[in-house]
Design a protein around this motif. Structure first.
Motif, PDB file in Angstrom:
ATOM      1  N   MET A   1       0.817  -1.209   0.000  1.00  0.00           N
ATOM      2  CA  MET A   1       0.000   0.000   0.000  1.00  0.00           C
ATOM      3  C   MET A   1       0.857   1.268   0.000  1.00  0.00           C
ATOM      4  N   TYR A   2       0.225   2.352  -0.394  1.00  0.00           N
ATOM      5  CA  TYR A   2       0.812   3.694  -0.338  1.00  0.00           C
ATOM      6  C   TYR A   2       2.066   3.833  -1.199  1.00  0.00           C
ATOM      7  N   GLN A   3       2.125   3.091  -2.319  1.00  0.00           N
ATOM      8  CA  GLN A   3       3.321   3.114  -3.154  1.00  0.00           C
ATOM      9  C   GLN A   3       3.042   3.482  -4.606  1.00  0.00           C
ATOM     10  N   ARG A   4       1.792   3.577  -5.001  1.00  0.00           N
ATOM     11  CA  ARG A   4       1.490   3.681  -6.427  1.00  0.00           C
ATOM     12  C   ARG A   4       1.981   4.985  -7.044  1.00  0.00           C
ATOM     13  N   HIS A   5       1.985   6.069  -6.282  1.00  0.00           N
ATOM     14  CA  HIS A   5       2.437   7.338  -6.839  1.00  0.00           C
ATOM     15  C   HIS A   5       3.927   7.307  -7.166  1.00  0.00           C
ATOM     16  N   LYS A   6       4.660   6.403  -6.525  1.00  0.00           N
ATOM     17  CA  LYS A   6       6.095   6.294  -6.780  1.00  0.00           C
ATOM     18  C   LYS A   6       6.420   5.205  -7.800  1.00  0.00           C
ATOM     19  N   ARG A   7       5.681   4.107  -7.762  1.00  0.00           N
ATOM     20  CA  ARG A   7       6.082   2.917  -8.513  1.00  0.00           C
ATOM     21  C   ARG A   7       5.197   2.583  -9.706  1.00  0.00           C
ATOM     22  N   LEU A   8       3.976   3.136  -9.755  1.00  0.00           N
ATOM     23  CA  LEU A   8       3.046   2.671 -10.771  1.00  0.00           C
ATOM     24  C   LEU A   8       2.511   3.781 -11.670  1.00  0.00           C
ATOM     25  N   LEU A   9       2.128   4.908 -11.098  1.00  0.00           N
ATOM     26  CA  LEU A   9       1.505   5.958 -11.905  1.00  0.00           C
ATOM     27  C   LEU A   9       2.524   6.576 -12.856  1.00  0.00           C
ATOM     28  N   PRO A  10       2.116   6.854 -14.095  1.00  0.00           N
ATOM     29  CA  PRO A  10       3.052   7.423 -15.080  1.00  0.00           C
ATOM     30  C   PRO A  10       3.415   8.862 -14.759  1.00  0.00           C
ATOM     31  N   LYS A  11       4.541   9.303 -15.311  1.00  0.00           N
ATOM     32  CA  LYS A  11       5.047  10.659 -15.105  1.00  0.00           C
ATOM     33  C   LYS A  11       4.981  11.448 -16.407  1.00  0.00           C
ATOM     34  N   THR A  12       4.954  12.777 -16.271  1.00  0.00           N
ATOM     35  CA  THR A  12       5.009  13.624 -17.460  1.00  0.00           C
ATOM     36  C   THR A  12       6.408  13.570 -18.060  1.00  0.00           C
ATOM     37  N   GLU A  13       6.478  13.932 -19.332  1.00  0.00           N
ATOM     38  CA  GLU A  13       7.767  13.900 -20.025  1.00  0.00           C
ATOM     39  C   GLU A  13       8.015  15.195 -20.791  1.00  0.00           C
ATOM     40  N   TYR A  14       7.396  16.284 -20.352  1.00  0.00           N
ATOM     41  CA  TYR A  14       7.552  17.544 -21.075  1.00  0.00           C
ATOM     42  C   TYR A  14       7.980  18.644 -20.108  1.00  0.00           C
ATOM     43  N   PRO A  15       8.800  19.590 -20.568  1.00  0.00           N
ATOM     44  CA  PRO A  15       9.101  20.768 -19.753  1.00  0.00           C
ATOM     45  C   PRO A  15       8.058  21.855 -20.007  1.00  0.00           C
ATOM     46  N   ALA A  16       7.399  22.309 -18.960  1.00  0.00           N
ATOM     47  CA  ALA A  16       6.397  23.360 -19.119  1.00  0.00           C
ATOM     48  C   ALA A  16       7.070  24.729 -19.073  1.00  0.00           C
ATOM     49  N   LYS A  17       6.517  25.680 -19.831  1.00  0.00           N
ATOM     50  CA  LYS A  17       7.055  27.043 -19.855  1.00  0.00           C
ATOM     51  C   LYS A  17       6.473  27.815 -18.683  1.00  0.00           C
ATOM     52  N   THR A  18       7.091  27.692 -17.561  1.00  0.00           N
ATOM     53  CA  THR A  18       6.593  28.297 -16.332  1.00  0.00           C
ATOM     54  C   THR A  18       7.759  28.491 -15.382  1.00  0.00           C
ATOM     55  N   PRO A  19       7.690  29.485 -14.481  1.00  0.00           N
ATOM     56  CA  PRO A  19       8.748  29.638 -13.479  1.00  0.00           C
ATOM     57  C   PRO A  19       8.925  28.407 -12.602  1.00  0.00           C
ATOM     58  N   LEU A  20       7.893  27.534 -12.552  1.00  0.00           N
ATOM     59  CA  LEU A  20       7.987  26.332 -11.747  1.00  0.00           C
ATOM     60  C   LEU A  20       8.362  25.126 -12.597  1.00  0.00           C
ATOM     61  N   TRP A  21       9.195  25.323 -13.610  1.00  0.00           N
ATOM     62  CA  TRP A  21       9.445  24.240 -14.565  1.00  0.00           C
ATOM     63  C   TRP A  21      10.096  23.027 -13.909  1.00  0.00           C
ATOM     64  N   HIS A  22      10.904  23.247 -12.851  1.00  0.00           N
ATOM     65  CA  HIS A  22      11.500  22.102 -12.162  1.00  0.00           C
ATOM     66  C   HIS A  22      10.418  21.214 -11.553  1.00  0.00           C
ATOM     67  N   TRP A  23       9.327  21.833 -11.076  1.00  0.00           N
ATOM     68  CA  TRP A  23       8.234  21.070 -10.472  1.00  0.00           C
ATOM     69  C   TRP A  23       7.469  20.283 -11.526  1.00  0.00           C
ATOM     70  N   TYR A  24       7.363  20.835 -12.729  1.00  0.00           N
ATOM     71  CA  TYR A  24       6.560  20.206 -13.767  1.00  0.00           C
ATOM     72  C   TYR A  24       7.274  19.057 -14.464  1.00  0.00           C
ATOM     73  N   ILE A  25       8.579  19.178 -14.660  1.00  0.00           N
ATOM     74  CA  ILE A  25       9.290  18.120 -15.384  1.00  0.00           C
ATOM     75  C   ILE A  25       9.232  16.821 -14.581  1.00  0.00           C
ATOM     76  N   ASN A  26       8.807  15.765 -15.243  1.00  0.00           N
ATOM     77  CA  ASN A  26       8.715  14.445 -14.631  1.00  0.00           C
ATOM     78  C   ASN A  26       7.788  14.419 -13.420  1.00  0.00           C
ATOM     79  N   HIS A  27       6.826  15.352 -13.385  1.00  0.00           N
ATOM     80  CA  HIS A  27       5.831  15.345 -12.318  1.00  0.00           C
ATOM     81  C   HIS A  27       4.759  14.326 -12.662  1.00  0.00           C
ATOM     82  N   PRO A  28       4.180  13.649 -11.675  1.00  0.00           N
ATOM     83  CA  PRO A  28       3.116  12.688 -11.989  1.00  0.00           C
ATOM     84  C   PRO A  28       1.985  13.326 -12.788  1.00  0.00           C
ATOM     85  N   ILE A  29       1.536  12.615 -13.812  1.00  0.00           N
ATOM     86  CA  ILE A  29       0.390  13.091 -14.589  1.00  0.00           C
ATOM     87  C   ILE A  29      -0.818  13.231 -13.683  1.00  0.00           C
TER      88      ILE A  29
END
Length: 646
Positions: A209-237
């Motif tokens: 339990m309590y592992q799916r956000h790390k091990r199962l759910l897919p991640k984004t693969e795009y850099p967003a044009k935003t001051p928070l781009w570090h947060w967006y890159i590879n962030h969970p969809i």
């Protein structure tokens, strides 16, 4: 100790009955059984109907689970404003519902309903999270209904979103879901683009339990044009903050709904309070969730009784599918561009269709969706066909008939604010409008020449301005997903078109807007500035059935919103809704508050004109909050006591 679900003792009726679309000419009833039915006979009052293929939709959910939707249509089928009992008999098993404990109210042999085309009162609300600490307001609603005559019941129960939380499943619930999948023989499915090949590889042991956000759910693969781009890159969809146990496969969705609507399976599941394999914080979390889940389970018999006696209508919001569903065009690009995330979203949408959407108005699904649904589920074998599943998901993602209206007085218009979005053209990462131009114009056409209407919008059309301002600020720095920045005023085009509908000369003179979503309750009286004959507009928000806003935060929002955007504040003239004059109603006359942060079900009574004459929220602890009109004078008994000076 082996905590198994006893397959041999499976009840015949696994969930239901739930009354869905019922009026003078329609009777719609949903239920799930552990064995297939042979020849069903429906008795309404003193009339019996042999149900044929045209009257009955059946899909096989698993090797021991069949879903039935009775959809009997006939002119003058049900009398108006009279109590009508109903009974369902199977040629092999007899009376299906007579064996259900606690299904009927005192003195009644069978469940019953009253068709009320003139809506004099109704119940509404949203956001029912089984493991939240608050009390389940649907239990309180049943207690209230038990004390009145059938003709005094609400005309209907309107659920305005987040009936289930696919993206926020507690550990003990996920454990129970695993047991239900096994016991009912729910189907397996294969995955693409995931870290596992099929749903058989999913573990439901506590240690997993309590592992799916790390091990199962897919991640984004795009850099967003935003001051928070570090947060967006590879962030969970999947952007929910509680996605540790986010559901992924269709069988999990099916099991969740069965456990949410009915006590039958719960009575046969033994969930351990103490488990091994978890970290110390997660062990404490499990035990806390276990306790709240037991409280939820204890009220399900009453919830089932409520839903068996009042026609219930539903519309999705984001958590029925996943948090921030279609919030921005950039989110859509990431979510639907990944095969596994598209499947996860599609499975939730299949679940919504089966357990919620079909019952609202079944005929809307007959041509485009039902053949694909039947082809996927009513097949030989235990595994879902991948191509058929993908074809159904593609059809559901293109489907544009989730919205619907009820031929009542006032007419009830239920909006789809999730799938027909007005996407931002300037920046794909900005929030999309809740409805696009075509959808808004369709709504306006339906309203023309009506004198009164009830509009169901999952998100409030007129919300708390300070919270909207915070969301706008977050959007400016590229963090719309972090603050759930979806409100009607977030998109300039959608906001302008919506406000134009209220000022149109041919639209109704009485608008009642029912909403949920926000996890607190409030009521506003709204009018058009500088117009002598403004329509009456009432924003009524009740949220949630079993959820609340963070307790320490909401009072500050309430206080500062009153200071900055109160009735007399000139700052209102700088907002998008500057043409509208908004006055908040005081809960129980408390001059210090406008917002109520306690689980509850909304109750509204209507005058013949369509204007509300009573607005209140019945809370899970059976207390009640009234929202009286601005300017209401309170008696000494009504007026709340002010705090004593320290």
């Amino acid at each position: 100790m082996d905590h198994q679900l006893n397959i041999a003792s499976l009840p015949l009726v696994l969930a239901g009955p739930v009354l869905r679309h019922c009026d003078n000419n329609h009777f719609t009833l949903w239920f799930v059984t552990s064995s297939p039915m042979q020849q069903l006979t429906l008795t309404l009052g003193d009339k019996a109907y042999q149900l044929g293929e045209a009257d009955l939709h059946c899909v096989q959910l698993g090797s021991k689970a069949w879903q039935y939707l009775i959809q009997l249509e006939q002119q003058q089928l049900l009398p108006v404003n009279l109590e009508v009992s109903y009974q369902l008999n199977d040629s092999e098993h007899g009376d299906l519902f007579g064996r259900l404990s606690g299904l009927t109210y005192a003195g009644k042999a069978h469940p019953n309903l009253v068709v009320q085309p003139d809506v004099q009162n109704l119940m509404h609300g949203s956001c029912r999270n089984p493991h939240h600490f608050s009390a389940d307001a649907l239990v309180a609603a049943d207690t209230r209904i038990a004390g009145v005559q059938p003709q005094e019941r609400p005309s209907l129960l309107m659920m305005t979103g987040d009936q289930v939380y696919v993206d926020d499943i507690c550990g003990p619930m996920l454990y129970a879901i695993g047991k239900v999948i096994q016991a009912l023989g729910l189907p397996t499915e294969s995955f693409e683009g995931a870290g596992l090949n099929n749903s058989n590889q999913i573990s439901y042991q506590p240690a997993a339990m309590y592992q799916r956000h790390k091990r199962l759910l897919p991640k984004t693969e795009y850099p967003a044009k935003t001051p928070l781009w570090h947060w967006y890159i590879n962030h969970p969809i999947f952007t929910t903050a509680m996605g540790e146990n986010h559901l992924v496969c269709l069988s999990e969705i099916i099991a969740l709904y069965l456990l949410t609507w009915s006590p039958e399976l719960w009575d046969r599941i033994d969930i351990p309070k103490n488990v091994s394999g978890l970290s110390r914080p997660n062990q404490a979390r499990w035990q806390k969730e276990w306790q709240h889940l037991l409280e939820f389970k204890s009220g399900l018999s009453q919830v089932r009784r409520l839903l068996a006696h009042i026609p219930t209508y539903m519309i999705f919001d984001d958590h029925d599918i996943t948090d921030d569903w279609n919030l921005t065009a950039k989110w859509e690009e990431a979510a639907y561009g990944h095969r596994f995330s598209k499947r996860i979203i599609g499975n939730a949408l299949i679940g919504y269709t089966l357990f919620q959407g079909l019952g609202n108005q079944p005929k809307r699904f007959e041509q485009d969706i039902r053949p694909l649904l039947d082809d996927l589920l009513n097949q030989q074998g235990h595994a879902l066909d991948k191509q058929k599943q993908n074809s159904l998901i593609d059809a559901l993602l293109k489907f544009e008939k989730w919205h619907y209206s009820l031929d009542t007085s006032p007419r009830i218009v239920v909006l789809d604010t999730r799938t027909r979005r007005w996407r931002s053209e300037s920046n794909l990462a900005k929030p999309s409008g809740l409805m696009d131009w075509e959808a808004l114009m369709d709504m306006q056409q339906e309203l023309i020449d009506l004198d009164k209407v009830i509009i169901v919008s999952p998100a409030p059309m007129f919300g708390v301005k300070l919270i909207e301002a915070v969301q706008r600020t977050a959007t400016f720095i590229g963090a719309s997903l972090m603050v759930d920045a979806e409100n009607w005023m977030a998109h300039p085009g959608a906001a302008s078109a919506l406000l134009s509908i209220f000022t149109h000369r041919k639209t109704p003179q009485e608008f009642v807007l029912l909403s949920g979503d926000v996890h607190y309750s409030f009521a506003y009286d709204v009018s058009v500035r500088f117009r002598s004959e403004s329509p009456g507009i009432y924003q009524i928000t009740a949220s949630g059935f079993k959820n609340q806003f963070p307790e320490k935060l909401l009072p500050w929002f309430d206080k500062f919103n009153g200071w900055l955007y109160g009735y007399f504040s000139p700052l209102n003239l700088l907002t998008k809704r500057k043409r509208m004059l908004i006055r908040g109603r005081r809960p129980n006359g408390d001059i210090r508050k406008r917002l109520v942060n306690q689980s509850g079900v909304g109750m509204v009574e209507f005058a013949a004109s369509g204007a509300p004459v009573s607005i209140s929220v019945l809370h899970g602890d059976m207390t009640e909050t009234r929202f009286d009109p601005p300017g209401h004078t309170f008696s000494r008994q009504e007026r709340p006591a002010l705090p004593k000076p320290e």
